[in-house]
Design an enzyme around this catalytic site. Structure first.
Site, PDB file in Angstrom:
ATOM      1  N   ARG A 112     -20.860   2.767 -14.347  1.00  9.03           N
ATOM      2  CA  ARG A 112     -21.453   3.551 -13.274  1.00  9.03           C
ATOM      3  C   ARG A 112     -22.267   4.698 -13.856  1.00  9.03           C
ATOM      4  O   ARG A 112     -22.049   5.130 -14.977  1.00  9.03           O
ATOM      5  CB  ARG A 112     -20.417   4.029 -12.259  1.00  9.03           C
ATOM      6  CG  ARG A 112     -19.337   4.931 -12.747  1.00  9.03           C
ATOM      7  CD  ARG A 112     -18.500   5.493 -11.584  1.00  9.03           C
ATOM      8  NE  ARG A 112     -17.994   4.498 -10.661  1.00  9.03           N
ATOM      9  CZ  ARG A 112     -18.166   4.547  -9.327  1.00  9.03           C
ATOM     10  NH1 ARG A 112     -18.817   5.534  -8.766  1.00  9.03           N
ATOM     11  NH2 ARG A 112     -17.656   3.632  -8.555  1.00  9.03           N
TER      12      ARG A 112
ATOM     13  N   LYS B  83     -17.869  10.286  -3.242  1.00  7.77           N
ATOM     14  CA  LYS B  83     -18.195  10.458  -1.829  1.00  7.77           C
ATOM     15  C   LYS B  83     -17.241  11.454  -1.177  1.00  7.77           C
ATOM     16  O   LYS B  83     -17.626  12.198  -0.288  1.00  7.77           O
ATOM     17  CB  LYS B  83     -18.068   9.120  -1.106  1.00  7.77           C
ATOM     18  CG  LYS B  83     -19.267   8.221  -1.253  1.00  7.77           C
ATOM     19  CD  LYS B  83     -19.120   7.055  -0.279  1.00  7.77           C
ATOM     20  CE  LYS B  83     -19.775   5.813  -0.829  1.00  7.77           C
ATOM     21  NZ  LYS B  83     -19.320   4.596  -0.149  1.00  7.77           N
TER      22      LYS B  83
ATOM     23  N   GLU C  16     -20.073   0.575   1.185  1.00 11.79           N
ATOM     24  CA  GLU C  16     -19.165   0.788   2.298  1.00 11.79           C
ATOM     25  C   GLU C  16     -19.790   1.892   3.147  1.00 11.79           C
ATOM     26  O   GLU C  16     -20.124   2.955   2.630  1.00 11.79           O
ATOM     27  CB  GLU C  16     -17.796   1.245   1.755  1.00 11.79           C
ATOM     28  CG  GLU C  16     -16.796   1.365   2.865  1.00 11.79           C
ATOM     29  CD  GLU C  16     -15.417   1.830   2.414  1.00 11.79           C
ATOM     30  OE1 GLU C  16     -15.139   1.871   1.200  1.00 11.79           O
ATOM     31  OE2 GLU C  16     -14.631   2.155   3.311  1.00 11.79           O
TER      32      GLU C  16
HETATM   33  P1  ATP Z   1     -15.945   4.426  -2.631  1.00 11.90           P
HETATM   34  O1  ATP Z   1     -15.697   2.957  -2.831  1.00 11.90           O
HETATM   35  O2  ATP Z   1     -15.032   5.334  -3.357  1.00 11.90           O
HETATM   36  O3  ATP Z   1     -16.163   4.820  -1.212  1.00 11.90           O
HETATM   37  P2  ATP Z   1     -18.356   3.959  -4.075  1.00 11.90           P
HETATM   38  O4  ATP Z   1     -19.200   5.018  -4.659  1.00 11.90           O
HETATM   39  O5  ATP Z   1     -17.790   2.909  -4.930  1.00 11.90           O
HETATM   40  O6  ATP Z   1     -17.295   4.774  -3.306  1.00 11.90           O
HETATM   41  P3  ATP Z   1     -19.515   1.892  -2.419  1.00 11.90           P
HETATM   42  O7  ATP Z   1     -20.140   2.063  -1.107  1.00 11.90           O
HETATM   43  O8  ATP Z   1     -18.335   1.022  -2.531  1.00 11.90           O
HETATM   44  O9  ATP Z   1     -19.167   3.344  -2.898  1.00 11.90           O
HETATM   45  O10 ATP Z   1     -20.606   1.470  -3.477  1.00 11.90           O
HETATM   46  C1  ATP Z   1     -21.579   0.482  -3.251  1.00 11.90           C
HETATM   47  C2  ATP Z   1     -22.046  -0.079  -4.562  1.00 11.90           C
HETATM   48  O11 ATP Z   1     -22.606   0.947  -5.367  1.00 11.90           O
HETATM   49  C3  ATP Z   1     -20.892  -0.674  -5.336  1.00 11.90           C
HETATM   50  O12 ATP Z   1     -21.296  -1.915  -5.887  1.00 11.90           O
HETATM   51  C4  ATP Z   1     -20.631   0.326  -6.409  1.00 11.90           C
HETATM   52  O13 ATP Z   1     -20.106  -0.273  -7.557  1.00 11.90           O
HETATM   53  C5  ATP Z   1     -22.016   0.932  -6.643  1.00 11.90           C
HETATM   54  N1  ATP Z   1     -21.915   2.303  -7.161  1.00 11.90           N
HETATM   55  C6  ATP Z   1     -21.222   3.315  -6.623  1.00 11.90           C
HETATM   56  N2  ATP Z   1     -21.301   4.423  -7.390  1.00 11.90           N
HETATM   57  C7  ATP Z   1     -22.079   4.100  -8.449  1.00 11.90           C
HETATM   58  C8  ATP Z   1     -22.549   4.807  -9.601  1.00 11.90           C
HETATM   59  N3  ATP Z   1     -22.213   6.080  -9.823  1.00 11.90           N
HETATM   60  N4  ATP Z   1     -23.339   4.156 -10.477  1.00 11.90           N
HETATM   61  C9  ATP Z   1     -23.685   2.874 -10.259  1.00 11.90           C
HETATM   62  N5  ATP Z   1     -23.280   2.143  -9.198  1.00 11.90           N
HETATM   63  C10 ATP Z   1     -22.487   2.741  -8.293  1.00 11.90           C
END
Ligand code: ATP
Ligand code: MG
Length: 566
Positions: A270, A280, A43
């Site tokens: 994760r 974030k 995102e």
């Molecule tokens: P949010 O949705 O709270 O803004 P997010 O960290 O999930 O934060 P996204 O941009 O939705 O951010 O993440 C993009 C991809 O990265 C998603 O598929 C998510 O599952 C993966 N991702 C995010 N954080 C991690 C992590 N700590 N380890 C592995 N994969 C991650």
């Protein structure tokens, strides 16, 4: 917590992880005609961090391994938090890690029209309805995991009325929050996500790509699986918190798919790192409160921060590979990341001499005005890296710490009447020293033995200590920024009654303004990395200029924290 000793060695062949196993089974059964197509779906509401790097390496990595493709898809369904700046930084970071997405980047917003049509289809099928209740009421009626929810009084609306209202929502006839479109599934499902989840909300907000065209926006759950489907994704890899969303992912696809093909969601744990915050929201707070100097501050766990700190793409990919893919949440010691980085830098960086806390050393029996060039190996780990010549003269700088007025017996550096070797040059003996008005060491006077030149001299006495040094007349001034971990606590975000910011490391940045580096470094370019001998790995910072060199400490040579914690 995973420790260093748990790491598989670089050269060891690792067995398949569970996602690779699934892919190989699918290939065997010809489920997708051998196609492997993944996607990385950030995102654009912040900069990517090391956790995202793990997901990037996994998604692009398996696609590469099985001759497949990986899409970059911006999951931009939330106009209020998303910005073009983030889109640009995300593309830069993925490329920097060494991956190339299939085709152009995709955007969930490209599918808004199709998603809208699918929503209309669901209404026509009688499995979606417009709810006029406010959000708080809908939340209250959801029940709890042990208590079933209550059906909305609007659940039984006619298809015609639903179509009419949903179109009016789309035209922007209602204010924010006044109505939503919900799926009609099961208010007593044990899975809370199946209790008539919201599909669309009204938002009069400008979207970074579609501008003001849309007044309604799909929820993540109503956009993600369908986007996967549109793009022909075979394996949709996401993190464990989406496990409970999977029935909904499948339910929405069931409503719209008539073909055999369908994407499959697979969850993995994760990445969590000790001494690091990775949400974030928290990272944004660090930026907005000025605790760090931006998303690319070298103390940030963002990819931009790690890059500026001197991390290499190879080190991040190796790290991601070696921690593997887990099904259960765990915490990886940040020391592992630093370990893998050192391993890479040790092989790839040239050794150079830099004195961070300089004190003058005058060799009184060396001819005044004379300069000679001593040859030094660039990198003993890399036979092709060659050597360079470094000037040596009567006045040098050495580290203040490398001299002691009254040393203990086992001190092998310089002290009155004691000898050391100056790296690549001669053996010198300290004779006397001077203090300034504040009682601080200002100059050391010594003598050298011309017969002891490294390599070629006729005398090669055994001396225990070897010091790095820089010739004073040709030294280049530099600023050195010593970066350290931003948090002092192993799990800064994991305390119930305390904020992560309570655990900030007051010494996460120490700036040294009067450093002296060897003249070859005057040519160094932004991003170049070096090993400063006996000190650590450093890189040229983005703020560095031709006449004002700035170096960042990437990592010290050894893990200081491991020692401290013992
Ligand atoms: P949010 O949705 O709270 O803004 P997010 O960290 O999930 O934060 P996204 O941009 O939705 O951010 O993440 C993009 C991809 O990265 C998603 O598929 C998510 O599952 C993966 N991702 C995010 N954080 C991690 C992590 N700590 N380890 C592995 N994969 C991650
Ligand atoms: Mg997310």
């Amino acid at each position: 917590m995973s420790l260093l000793s748990d790491l598989p060695r670089d050269e060891e062949k690792r067995s398949l992880h569970f996602i690779e196993q699934i892919i190989e089974e699918d290939n065997l059964s010809n489920k997708h005609q051998g196609r492997v197509h993944t996607r990385f779906p950030p995102e654009p509401n912040g900069y990517l961090h090391i956790g995202h790097a793990k997901s990037i390496c996994l998604n692009f990595g398996v696609a590469e391994k099985y001759g497949g493709k990986c899409n970059l898809r911006f999951d931009d369904t939330n106009p209020e938090k998303e910005e073009e700046e983030y889109v640009q930084s995300i593309m830069e970071d993925v490329r920097w890690l060494g991956f190339q997405w299939d085709n152009e980047p995709y955007y969930a917003s490209d599918y808004f029209q199709q998603l809208y049509e699918w929503a209309v289809l669901l209404i026509k099928k009688g499995v979606a309805y417009v709810d006029d209740q406010p959000q708080e009421m809908i939340s209250q009626q959801r029940g709890t995991p042990t208590r079933p929810g209550i059906e909305s009084p609007f659940r039984t609306r006619s298809i015609e009325e639903n179509l009419h209202l949903f179109e009016a929502m789309k035209r922007g006839e209602f204010p924010n929050g006044s109505r939503v479109l919900r799926a009609k599934i099961d208010m007593s499902s044990p899975n809370m996500h199946m209790r008539d989840p919201v599909m669309y909300r009204i938002l009069h907000a400008e979207h970074h790509r579609t501008g003001n065209i849309w007044k309604i926006y799909p929820m993540y759950d109503f956009a993600h699986g369908q986007s996967d489907y549109i793009e022909g994704i075979t394996h949709s890899l996401c993190t464990l918190e989406f496990e409970v969303h999977r029935p909904l992912y499948d339910w929405f696809l069931d409503q719209i798919i008539e073909t055999e093909y369908r994407p499959r969601q697979i969850e993995f744990a994760r990445l969590n790192l000790s001494y690091t915050v990775m949400s974030k929201r928290k990272l944004l707070e660090l930026v907005q409160k000025g605790i760090v100097k931006g998303w690319d501050d070298p103390r940030m766990p963002t990819i931009a921060g790690l890059r500026r700190r001197g991390y290499t793409p190879a080190s991040i990919r190796n790290f991601s590979d070696r921690i593997g893919v887990a099904k259960r949440d765990n915490v990886i010691d940040v020391g592992l990341l630093e370990f893998v980085l050192r391993e890479d830098l040790n092989k790839t960086t040239n050794r150079v001499m830099a004195v961070l806390n300089p004190v003058r050393l005058v060799i009184t029996n060396y001819p005044e005005g004379q300069t000679e060039w001593v040859e030094l190996e660039n990198n003993p780990e890399d036979t092709e890296s060659g050597s360079r010549h470094v000037p040596f003269g009567r006045e040098l700088y050495i580290e203040k710490d490398d001299f002691m007025i009254d040393p203990p017996k086992k001190y092998f550096r310089l002290a009155p009447d004691r000898e050391v070797r100056l790296k690549g040059a001669y053996v010198v003996k300290a004779v006397r020293y001077e203090l300034d008005d504040k009682g601080e060491l200002s100059t050391i006077y010594g003598v050298y033995d011309p017969e002891t030149k490294s390599g070629s001299g006729t005398k090669q006495p055994k001396v225990k200590g070897t010091l790095h040094w820089v010739d004073a007349s040709s030294a280049v001034d530099a600023e050195v920024r010593l970066y350290d971990r931003l948090f002092m606590d192993e799990d800064p975000a994991g305390h119930k009654d305390r904020d992560a910011l309570d655990f900030l490391n007051p010494d996460s940045l120490v700036i040294l303004k009067n450093c002296k580096v060897e003249p070859s470094l005057a040519q160094a370019q932004i991003g170049d990395t070096f090993q400063f001998q006996r000190i650590g790995y450093f890189c040229v910072d983005t703020e560095s200029q031709k006449d004002a060199l700035v170096f960042n400490r990437t990592v010290p040579l050894r893990d200081n924290w491991a020692k401290l914690n013992k």
